[in-house]
Design a protein around this motif. Structure first.
Motif, short mmCIF file in Angstrom:
data_model
loop_
_atom_site.label_atom_id
_atom_site.label_comp_id
_atom_site.label_asym_id
_atom_site.label_seq_id
_atom_site.Cartn_x
_atom_site.Cartn_y
_atom_site.Cartn_z
N VAL A 1 32.20 32.15 45.61
CA VAL A 1 30.86 31.58 45.68
C VAL A 1 30.30 31.82 47.08
O VAL A 1 30.87 31.37 48.07
CB VAL A 1 30.88 30.07 45.37
CG1 VAL A 1 29.47 29.49 45.47
CG2 VAL A 1 31.45 29.82 43.98
N LEU A 2 29.20 32.54 47.16
CA LEU A 2 28.54 32.80 48.43
C LEU A 2 27.32 31.90 48.54
O LEU A 2 26.38 32.01 47.75
CB LEU A 2 28.12 34.27 48.52
CG LEU A 2 29.25 35.30 48.44
CD1 LEU A 2 28.70 36.71 48.53
CD2 LEU A 2 30.27 35.08 49.55
N GLN A 3 27.35 31.00 49.53
CA GLN A 3 26.25 30.07 49.72
C GLN A 3 25.43 30.47 50.95
O GLN A 3 25.66 31.53 51.54
CB GLN A 3 26.80 28.64 49.83
CG GLN A 3 27.50 28.22 48.54
CD GLN A 3 28.00 26.79 48.55
OE1 GLN A 3 28.75 26.41 49.42
NE2 GLN A 3 27.58 26.01 47.57
N THR A 4 24.48 29.63 51.33
CA THR A 4 23.50 30.00 52.36
C THR A 4 24.15 30.52 53.64
O THR A 4 23.75 31.57 54.16
CB THR A 4 22.60 28.80 52.70
OG1 THR A 4 21.93 28.39 51.50
CG2 THR A 4 21.58 29.17 53.74
N SER B 1 28.56 40.85 35.08
CA SER B 1 27.51 40.85 36.09
C SER B 1 27.65 39.64 37.00
O SER B 1 28.12 38.59 36.58
CB SER B 1 26.14 40.82 35.42
OG SER B 1 25.95 41.98 34.63
N PRO B 2 27.23 39.77 38.25
CA PRO B 2 27.25 38.60 39.15
C PRO B 2 26.30 37.52 38.64
O PRO B 2 25.36 37.80 37.89
CB PRO B 2 26.75 39.17 40.48
CG PRO B 2 26.88 40.65 40.37
CD PRO B 2 26.73 40.98 38.92
N HIS C 1 28.89 45.37 46.26
CA HIS C 1 30.27 44.94 46.50
C HIS C 1 30.96 44.48 45.22
O HIS C 1 32.15 44.23 45.21
CB HIS C 1 30.30 43.79 47.52
CG HIS C 1 29.88 44.18 48.89
ND1 HIS C 1 28.56 44.31 49.25
CD2 HIS C 1 30.60 44.49 49.99
CE1 HIS C 1 28.49 44.65 50.52
NE2 HIS C 1 29.70 44.78 51.00
N HIS C 2 30.18 44.32 44.16
CA HIS C 2 30.74 43.83 42.89
C HIS C 2 31.42 44.98 42.18
O HIS C 2 30.77 45.92 41.73
CB HIS C 2 29.64 43.23 42.02
CG HIS C 2 30.15 42.41 40.89
ND1 HIS C 2 30.40 42.93 39.64
CD2 HIS C 2 30.49 41.11 40.82
CE1 HIS C 2 30.85 41.98 38.86
NE2 HIS C 2 30.91 40.85 39.55
N MET C 3 32.75 44.94 42.10
CA MET C 3 33.52 46.09 41.63
C MET C 3 33.86 46.04 40.14
O MET C 3 34.58 46.88 39.65
CB MET C 3 34.82 46.19 42.43
CG MET C 3 34.59 46.37 43.91
SD MET C 3 33.69 47.90 44.26
CE MET C 3 33.56 47.81 46.04
N PRO D 1 35.02 37.82 40.36
CA PRO D 1 33.58 37.74 40.09
C PRO D 1 32.86 37.05 41.25
O PRO D 1 33.47 36.32 42.03
CB PRO D 1 33.51 36.88 38.81
CG PRO D 1 34.80 36.13 38.79
CD PRO D 1 35.82 37.00 39.44
N ILE D 2 31.56 37.30 41.37
CA ILE D 2 30.76 36.72 42.45
C ILE D 2 29.69 35.79 41.87
O ILE D 2 29.07 36.10 40.86
CB ILE D 2 30.02 37.79 43.28
CG1 ILE D 2 30.96 38.89 43.73
CG2 ILE D 2 29.34 37.17 44.49
CD1 ILE D 2 30.26 39.98 44.52
#
Length: 287
Positions: free
Chosen positions: A268-271, A214-215, A207-209, A151-152
């Motif tokens: 976890v995608l940050q700035t 849900s992201p 990109h969420h497969m 998950p994102i």
């Protein structure tokens, strides 16, 4: 951020705070109201990075991990009455299908899963286990692999609107793909820079497969979040640099965010991650 908080930042910055002062702020943090914890912690995070006290840095890290993160769920889906948002969504999704995905992001999201199963008869490239065969059990071990996707969590709490606009403005000068121009021409109410930003968020979510979950979009100083496969109201996902000081952008450890949403395997995608992906995206849409 209020004007008073901005003044506070500038006063502290001008004084070039030393370790004893920052230690005093750490003590103060324990007794301030909840709404001030974010401000104090962001100050401590900013100034402790450049100090030489390992003890202070460790204390700030501990405070970051224990920061009371209780975001409220908000809705950033399209308003059903705004038909043009739904139409624009379809156009953006169709355009995304013509783009390649980020190899670096897919690599972070994908993880191999190994499946093992015992059979009574040979299956594919299975191997035999003599001990089980002698005992009459299923003795042919079949091993297969599949790919699953983590998950994102998009941590957009400090995603800088001005820096994004500057990057997009540079890409517009060097021309963008004709498909984006066509969408912009057909949707008169959408500015080209805003459209590129919107397509970028669509590209991220592509990109969420895993269609079953849900992201998570984390926004607004860690106060709010939304779960959606695509945020139509994308202006919730960036911060206006005119309204926030750089040192006011608190960056929590990914482990703290994963724990809050009970997703220990999440990416976890940050700035910093998002800005790198923005550069990659802009290179892909260049004409």
């Amino acid at each position: 951020m209020t004007v008073e908080v901005k003044i506070l930042y500038h006063l502290i910055d001008a004084q070039q705070p030393d370790v004893p002062y920052l230690n005093w702020l750490c003590d103060l943090y324990q007794s301030v109201p909840e709404f001030l914890k974010y401000v104090l912690l962001s100050i401590l995070q900013t100034f402790s990075e450049s100090c030489d006290s390992c003890q202070l840095k460790d204390q700030v890290k501990l405070m970051l991990v224990s920061y009371p993160l209780k975001p409220t769920k908000i809705n950033i889906d399209a308003d059903e009455q705004k038909i043009y948002q739904v139409r624009l969504s379809k156009l953006c999704k169709n355009f995304i299908q013509t783009m390649t995905m980020s190899h670096s992001l897919l690599e972070r999201l994908s993880q191999p899963r190994i499946h093992q199963q015992l059979h009574h008869q040979p299956v594919g490239n299975s191997i035999i286990i003599p001990e089980k065969l002698m005992s009459g059990e299923a003795a042919f071990l079949s091993v297969s692999k599949s790919t699953s996707y983590k998950p994102i969590i998009f941590d957009c709490t400090s995603f800088p609107d001005q820096e994004i606009d500057d990057k997009i403005a540079g890409s517009i000068k060097s021309r963008v793909r004709s498909g984006i121009i066509e969408i912009s021409m057909s949707e008169k109410h959408v500015e080209l820079s805003g459209l590129i930003k919107k397509i970028f968020f669509y590209w991220l979510v592509a990109h969420h497969m895993n269609d079953t979950t849900s992201p998570v979009w984390l926004t607004c100083y860690y106060d709010n979040y939304s779960r959606t496969m695509q945020p139509y109201i994308d202006n919730c996902l960036t911060l206006d640099d005119c309204k926030v000081e750089p040192m006011a952008r608190l960056k929590l450890p990914p482990e703290r965010i994963k724990y809050c949403f009970n997703q220990p395997s999440a990416v976890v995608l940050q700035t910093d991650d998002l800005l790198v992906l923005l550069d990659e995206f802009l290179a892909l849409i260049a004409d």
